[in-house]
Design a protein around this motif. Structure first.
Motif, PDB file in Angstrom:
ATOM      1  N   ARG A 149       0.655  -1.011  -0.540  1.00 27.61           N
ATOM      2  CA  ARG A 149       0.197  -0.214   0.152  1.00 27.61           C
ATOM      3  C   ARG A 149       0.865   1.372  -0.117  1.00 27.61           C
ATOM      4  NH1 ARG A 149      -0.966  -2.734   4.682  1.00 27.61           N
ATOM      5  NH2 ARG A 149       0.609  -1.047   6.758  1.00 27.61           N
ATOM      6  N   PRO A 150       0.629   2.023  -1.035  1.00 27.50           N
ATOM      7  CA  PRO A 150       1.538   3.963  -0.709  1.00 27.50           C
ATOM      8  C   PRO A 150       1.610   3.870   1.007  1.00 27.50           C
ATOM      9  CG  PRO A 150      -0.520   3.774  -2.050  1.00 27.50           C
ATOM     10  CD  PRO A 150      -0.849   2.434  -2.057  1.00 27.50           C
ATOM     11  N   ASP A 151       3.012   4.878   1.412  1.00 25.05           N
ATOM     12  CA  ASP A 151       2.827   4.653   2.917  1.00 25.05           C
ATOM     13  C   ASP A 151       2.363   6.284   2.454  1.00 25.05           C
ATOM     14  OD1 ASP A 151       3.129   4.965   4.924  1.00 25.05           O
ATOM     15  OD2 ASP A 151       5.119   4.200   5.104  1.00 25.05           O
ATOM     16  N   THR A 152       1.896   6.891   2.300  1.00 29.33           N
ATOM     17  CA  THR A 152       1.402   8.268   2.641  1.00 29.33           C
ATOM     18  C   THR A 152       1.228   9.437   3.965  1.00 29.33           C
ATOM     19  OG1 THR A 152      -1.016   6.909   3.344  1.00 29.33           O
ATOM     20  CG2 THR A 152      -1.087   7.676   1.243  1.00 29.33           C
ATOM     21  N   ARG A 153       1.282   8.621   4.730  1.00 32.41           N
ATOM     22  CA  ARG A 153       1.396   9.145   6.140  1.00 32.41           C
ATOM     23  C   ARG A 153       3.011   9.634   6.427  1.00 32.41           C
ATOM     24  NH1 ARG A 153       1.072   6.284  12.430  1.00 32.41           N
ATOM     25  NH2 ARG A 153       1.744   8.638  13.437  1.00 32.41           N
ATOM     26  N   LEU A 154       4.014   8.135   5.894  1.00 31.66           N
ATOM     27  CA  LEU A 154       5.623   9.376   5.761  1.00 31.66           C
ATOM     28  C   LEU A 154       5.594  10.293   4.424  1.00 31.66           C
ATOM     29  CD1 LEU A 154       8.484   8.556   6.392  1.00 31.66           C
ATOM     30  CD2 LEU A 154       8.245   6.530   4.266  1.00 31.66           C
ATOM     31  N   ALA A 155       4.820  10.170   3.250  1.00 29.72           N
ATOM     32  CA  ALA A 155       4.924  10.731   2.162  1.00 29.72           C
ATOM     33  C   ALA A 155       3.998  12.158   2.644  1.00 29.72           C
ATOM     34  CB  ALA A 155       4.135  10.689   0.234  1.00 29.72           C
ATOM     35  N   ALA A 156       3.742  12.530   3.570  1.00 28.64           N
ATOM     36  CA  ALA A 156       3.301  13.558   4.506  1.00 28.64           C
ATOM     37  C   ALA A 156       4.058  14.320   5.493  1.00 28.64           C
ATOM     38  CB  ALA A 156       1.815  13.386   4.996  1.00 28.64           C
ATOM     39  N   ALA A 157       4.879  13.641   5.684  1.00 35.38           N
ATOM     40  CA  ALA A 157       5.855  13.894   6.766  1.00 35.38           C
ATOM     41  C   ALA A 157       7.347  14.290   6.503  1.00 35.38           C
ATOM     42  CB  ALA A 157       5.879  12.411   7.752  1.00 35.38           C
ATOM     43  N   ILE A 158       7.120  13.348   5.041  1.00 32.96           N
ATOM     44  CA  ILE A 158       8.105  14.391   4.943  1.00 32.96           C
ATOM     45  C   ILE A 158       8.177  15.612   3.863  1.00 32.96           C
ATOM     46  CG2 ILE A 158       9.877  13.672   2.367  1.00 32.96           C
ATOM     47  CD1 ILE A 158      10.277  10.626   3.314  1.00 32.96           C
ATOM     48  N   SER A 159       6.902  15.860   3.834  1.00 32.91           N
ATOM     49  CA  SER A 159       6.585  16.864   2.253  1.00 32.91           C
ATOM     50  C   SER A 159       6.683  18.005   3.752  1.00 32.91           C
ATOM     51  CB  SER A 159       5.400  16.597   2.403  1.00 32.91           C
ATOM     52  OG  SER A 159       5.260  15.734   1.051  1.00 32.91           O
ATOM     53  N   ASN A 160       6.119  17.742   4.545  1.00 32.55           N
ATOM     54  CA  ASN A 160       6.564  18.613   6.065  1.00 32.55           C
ATOM     55  C   ASN A 160       8.011  19.058   6.300  1.00 32.55           C
ATOM     56  OD1 ASN A 160       3.413  17.744   7.282  1.00 32.55           O
ATOM     57  ND2 ASN A 160       3.314  19.726   6.863  1.00 32.55           N
ATOM     58  N   LEU A 161       8.971  18.278   6.332  1.00 39.98           N
ATOM     59  CA  LEU A 161      10.598  18.782   6.610  1.00 39.98           C
ATOM     60  C   LEU A 161      10.431  19.347   5.630  1.00 39.98           C
ATOM     61  CD1 LEU A 161      10.908  15.248   7.919  1.00 39.98           C
ATOM     62  CD2 LEU A 161      10.608  17.332   9.454  1.00 39.98           C
ATOM     63  N   GLN A 162      10.043  19.182   4.384  1.00 44.28           N
ATOM     64  CA  GLN A 162      10.752  20.193   3.044  1.00 44.28           C
ATOM     65  C   GLN A 162      10.464  21.392   2.792  1.00 44.28           C
ATOM     66  OE1 GLN A 162      13.407  19.105   0.373  1.00 44.28           O
ATOM     67  NE2 GLN A 162      12.736  20.877   0.494  1.00 44.28           N
ATOM     68  N   GLN A 163       8.723  22.051   3.365  1.00 40.30           N
ATOM     69  CA  GLN A 163       8.697  22.573   3.230  1.00 40.30           C
ATOM     70  C   GLN A 163       9.251  23.278   4.802  1.00 40.30           C
ATOM     71  OE1 GLN A 163       4.528  23.277   5.941  1.00 40.30           O
ATOM     72  NE2 GLN A 163       3.846  24.899   4.556  1.00 40.30           N
ATOM     73  N   ASP A 164       9.778  22.907   5.562  1.00 35.69           N
ATOM     74  CA  ASP A 164       9.932  24.170   6.968  1.00 35.69           C
ATOM     75  C   ASP A 164      10.932  24.259   6.346  1.00 35.69           C
ATOM     76  OD1 ASP A 164       8.108  23.155   8.498  1.00 35.69           O
ATOM     77  OD2 ASP A 164       9.058  21.546   8.992  1.00 35.69           O
ATOM     78  N   LEU A 165      12.178  22.755   5.436  1.00 36.70           N
ATOM     79  CA  LEU A 165      13.482  23.552   5.305  1.00 36.70           C
ATOM     80  C   LEU A 165      13.686  24.702   4.159  1.00 36.70           C
ATOM     81  CD1 LEU A 165      16.648  23.106   5.186  1.00 36.70           C
ATOM     82  CD2 LEU A 165      15.718  21.442   3.658  1.00 36.70           C
ATOM     83  N   LEU A 166      12.451  24.713   3.295  1.00 32.53           N
ATOM     84  CA  LEU A 166      11.997  26.200   2.141  1.00 32.53           C
ATOM     85  C   LEU A 166      12.175  27.448   3.112  1.00 32.53           C
ATOM     86  CD1 LEU A 166      10.340  23.530  -0.632  1.00 32.53           C
ATOM     87  CD2 LEU A 166      12.816  24.359  -0.621  1.00 32.53           C
ATOM     88  N   GLU A 167      11.087  27.437   3.494  1.00 27.95           N
ATOM     89  CA  GLU A 167      10.739  28.438   4.288  1.00 27.95           C
ATOM     90  C   GLU A 167      11.663  28.357   5.486  1.00 27.95           C
ATOM     91  OE1 GLU A 167       7.399  27.539   6.833  1.00 27.95           O
ATOM     92  OE2 GLU A 167       5.581  27.365   4.878  1.00 27.95           O
ATOM     93  N   ALA A 168      12.872  27.913   5.601  1.00 21.23           N
ATOM     94  CA  ALA A 168      13.619  28.585   6.523  1.00 21.23           C
ATOM     95  C   ALA A 168      14.824  28.973   6.048  1.00 21.23           C
ATOM     96  CB  ALA A 168      14.057  27.811   7.353  1.00 21.23           C
ATOM     97  N   ALA A 169      14.950  28.982   4.429  1.00 19.60           N
ATOM     98  CA  ALA A 169      15.944  29.544   3.956  1.00 19.60           C
ATOM     99  C   ALA A 169      15.487  30.483   2.815  1.00 19.60           C
ATOM    100  CB  ALA A 169      16.225  28.412   2.717  1.00 19.60           C
ATOM    101  N   GLY A 170      13.913  31.226   3.122  1.00 13.88           N
ATOM    102  CA  GLY A 170      13.033  32.249   2.149  1.00 13.88           C
ATOM    103  C   GLY A 170      13.449  32.080   1.413  1.00 13.88           C
TER     104      GLY A 170
END
Length: 240
Positions: free
Chosen positions: A219-240
């Motif tokens: 089955r697709p691991d949607t929970r893991l994909a969502a968690a990594i997406s949140n981390l990626q968003q945080d990193l991009l926002e921190a970079a400005g």
């Protein structure tokens, strides 16, 4: 062909998602040093009634380096090793329009026009593997404007049919897709969970894939994909 995690088989999700939230690896520390050149001191007045004043020198405009996106790719505690497949190794790293249409695109003529019209600057693709051979693919596309990133997000998404959606909390305008597909020669089943979103002038695509010779329990691991997406968003926002 599949584009950066967008083209997932439109097969209904068979089993609800599971898994545990992703923990991020320590992000790299980015520092910047600003050098300020002091203004030249005024010389003693000349004997002449007036003197010409030269304009102050103009600092050159900084050009974004292509490796800046590599530093902004999310570091995952689950996906810690590079892929050893030749196909992957030939495609990871920075890309411009020419490299994208020659190596990464399934519709090169159409994509060349889209990237040019939307003000695409450069991008980066990362492919990492977990200890159990799950696969994380992250694409980052940088544009000259936020509007350009949103436009390409819309156009890329409209090119394909999609499977089931899932929720990524905390990120606006997140488009998600999950499903199962079957490959032949040899027979292989894959489960994909994809999320794409825009932060500033960067379009991000995150895809988690698991493969198996049998469909049982896959089955697709949607929970893991969502968690990594949140981390990626945080990193991009921190970079400005």
């Amino acid at each position: 062909m599949m584009r950066a995690g967008f083209a997932l088989l439109a097969v209904p999700l068979l089993v609800s998602c599971g898994g545990s939230p992703e923990q991020s690896a320590p992000p790299p520390t980015v520092s910047a040093t600003i050098s300020v050149t002091p203004a030249p001191r005024a010389s003693a007045p000349a004997a002449t009634p007036s003197r010409a004043v030269s304009p102050a020198p103009t600092a050159p405009t900084a050009t974004p380096r292509r490796d800046d996106l590599a530093r902004l790719v999310v570091r995952s505690a689950t996906f810690t090793r590079p892929s050893t497949r030749d196909w992957d190794r030939q495609r990871v790293g920075p890309f411009d329009v020419e490299r994208f249409v020659s190596k990464l695109s399934g519709t090169p003529m159409q994509d060349r026009q889209l990237l040019t019209r939307t003000g695409f600057v450069h991008g980066h693709v990362s492919i990492r593997m977990s200890s159990d051979d799950r696969r994380l693919v992250v694409y980052l596309y940088r544009f000259r404007s936020h509007e350009g990133a949103v436009t390409l997000q819309n156009r890329f998404w409209a090119q394909y049919e999609h499977g089931d959606t899932f929720t990524v909390r905390g990120i606006s305008r997140t488009w998600t897709d999950s499903g199962l597909k079957k490959k032949s020669s040899p027979t292989l089943f894959t489960a994909d969970a994809n999320a794409n979103f825009v932060v500033g002038n960067v379009l991000a695509q995150v895809t988690v894939t698991e493969s198996s010779k049998t469909i049982d329990g896959l089955r697709p691991d949607t929970r893991l994909a969502a968690a990594i997406s949140n981390l990626q968003q945080d990193l991009l926002e921190a970079a400005g």
